[in-house]
Design an enzyme around this catalytic site. Structure first.
Site, short mmCIF file in Angstrom:
data_model
loop_
_atom_site.label_atom_id
_atom_site.label_comp_id
_atom_site.label_asym_id
_atom_site.label_seq_id
_atom_site.Cartn_x
_atom_site.Cartn_y
_atom_site.Cartn_z
N GLY A 62 -11.20 -57.32 -43.08
CA GLY A 62 -11.02 -58.58 -42.33
C GLY A 62 -11.61 -59.80 -43.02
CG LEU B 279 -5.89 -63.17 -50.49
CD1 LEU B 279 -6.07 -64.68 -50.55
CD2 LEU B 279 -5.30 -62.67 -51.82
CB VAL B 280 -4.49 -60.01 -46.67
CG1 VAL B 280 -3.36 -59.91 -45.65
CG2 VAL B 280 -3.93 -59.99 -48.09
CE1 TYR C 259 -5.79 -51.23 -55.46
CE2 TYR C 259 -3.65 -51.39 -56.53
CZ TYR C 259 -4.52 -51.78 -55.52
OH TYR C 259 -4.10 -52.69 -54.57
CE LYS D 58 -4.11 -50.31 -52.09
NZ LYS D 58 -4.38 -50.77 -50.72
CB THR E 50 4.93 -59.29 -54.83
OG1 THR E 50 4.98 -60.34 -53.86
CG2 THR E 50 6.26 -58.59 -54.86
CG HIS F 142 -5.05 -59.90 -58.47
ND1 HIS F 142 -5.71 -59.72 -57.27
CD2 HIS F 142 -4.58 -58.69 -58.84
CE1 HIS F 142 -5.63 -58.44 -56.93
NE2 HIS F 142 -4.96 -57.79 -57.86
CG ASP G 139 3.55 -62.83 -73.17
OD1 ASP G 139 2.57 -63.54 -72.90
OD2 ASP G 139 4.60 -63.26 -73.67
#
Ligand code: NAP
Length: 317
Positions: A9, A12-13, A135, A139, A163, A178, A268
């Site tokens: 909680g 970020l989300v 990770y 998941k 995403t 990120h 890249d």
């Protein structure tokens, strides 16, 4: 009375759900949990959380999350902590009779060698990239665990697959974060120290980003309306943007465009990782007869940079 418990909680989300949803009907309450209250890697503490709040619904966001560097250098934590948290939360949701669970995966856990665009049915079709395999497998097991309870017990446990997410209250750490929040922090420091803002690579790779508040809305929508197999939550493929464009938007928000350069001596990474959100858009159209109005990346980045500047002292960095 509906009690919706949100693990993670404080993240970020989770904080985006907190900003956007204030129950007004008196029929539901939202409970936001952070790790200092209940460490979800412990089954005992997870059980205590369920006994304390008696949730009827759960949104499971808590995770050990990070960018490339953290995924590569903390594989044991990424595997063990995520396996434990996910196992404990899903098991308790079943044992405590939770009516609905929405758990969070990520498009970065898809197979490394695949065809694009990726869709929900391709999740287990091959190994993930070695850089984030710990990770990714943790998941993927979350998805298998939810599916097993759906198949054996008819539990309404669903997984959603966002995403790249960005927005206020992100982790802006230069090593762990990120790409988008890390670039915001980098540009902030470059401007403060009157140095060039150097972006590694050519800037050409394409990515899909979703604002944390859009995701918050879609997760609450899924909690009410979605009961099927895993669902990709993303802006449309046409909204794919290059890392270079994202960097330019960041530099523009700092009014530092003239000092931005690409360092092409750095590699890249993958050119694109397009995810197909057709299943989501079809469902939204069916439910609302309208197209979901995603926050434009230009607007979202300007606002996130503003938030970072205003909250620099207390931001996670
Ligand atoms: N960020 C992205 O770009 C992205 C992309 C795709 C999917 N996702 C997924 O989206 C979900 C939310 O991510 P986010 O970016 O909001 O993450 P975040 O900002 O890093 O927040 C992680 C949350 O997990 C909690 N947490 C960590 N360890 C815990 C523990 N041992 N016990 C209890 N809680 C613990 C943290 O609590 P404290 O802060 O209190 O420690 C925090 O609230 C995650 O499942 C993530 O895998 C993220």
């Amino acid at each position: 009375m509906k009690t919706i418990l949100i693990t993670g909680g404080s993240g970020l989300v989770g904080s985006a759900i907190q900003r956007k949803f204030v129950p007004e009907d008196g029929e539901s309450e939202l409970v936001f949990v952070k790790s200092s209250e209940f460490d979800l890697t412990s089954l005992e503490r997870t059980r205590e959380m369920f006994v304390t709040y008696k949730p009827t619904h759960v949104i499971h966001l808590a995770a050990c999350v990070g960018g490339l560097y953290k995924n590569m250098n903390q594989k044991v934590d990424m595997l063990e902590k995520n396996l434990l948290m996910n196992f404990n939360v899903v098991k308790c949701c079943h044992d405590f009779g939770v009516q609905k669970l929405v758990a969070c995966l990520s498009t970065c856990i898809f197979p490394d060698k695949t065809t694009y665009p990726i869709n929900e049915d391709m999740l287990h079709d091959g190994p993930p990239h070695t850089s984030n395999d710990a990770y990714a497998y943790a998941k993927r097991m979350l998805e298998i665990h939810c599916q097993a309870y759906r198949e054996n017990y008819g539990d309404k446990f669903v997984c959603v697959i966002p995403t790249n997410i960005y927005g206020p209250n992100d982790n802006f750490n230069l090593e762990d974060a990120h790409v988008l929040p890390a670039l915001i922090h980098k540009c902030y420091l470059a401007k403060k120290e009157n140095k060039d803002f150097i972006v590694r690579g050519t800037g050409t790779p394409l990515r899909q980003f979703i604002h944390s508040e859009d995701l918050a809305e879609l997760m609450m929508w899924a909690l009410e309306n979605y009961d099927g197999k895993s669902l990709i939550l993303s802006v449309s493929e046409s909204a794919e943007v290059s890392i270079g464009y994202v960097a330019k938007l960041i530099a523009k928000a700092f009014d530092y465009e003239e000092r931005m350069f690409f360092d092409e001596s750095f590699s890249d990474g993958q050119y694109k990782k397009t995810a197909d959100n057709t299943r989501l858009t079809d469902l939204l159209l069916k439910n609302h007869s309208t197209v979901f109005d995603f926050i434009k990346i230009e607007e979202g980045i300007t606002e996130t940079v503003k938030w970072f500047i205003e909250n620099y002292e207390n931001a996670r960095k």
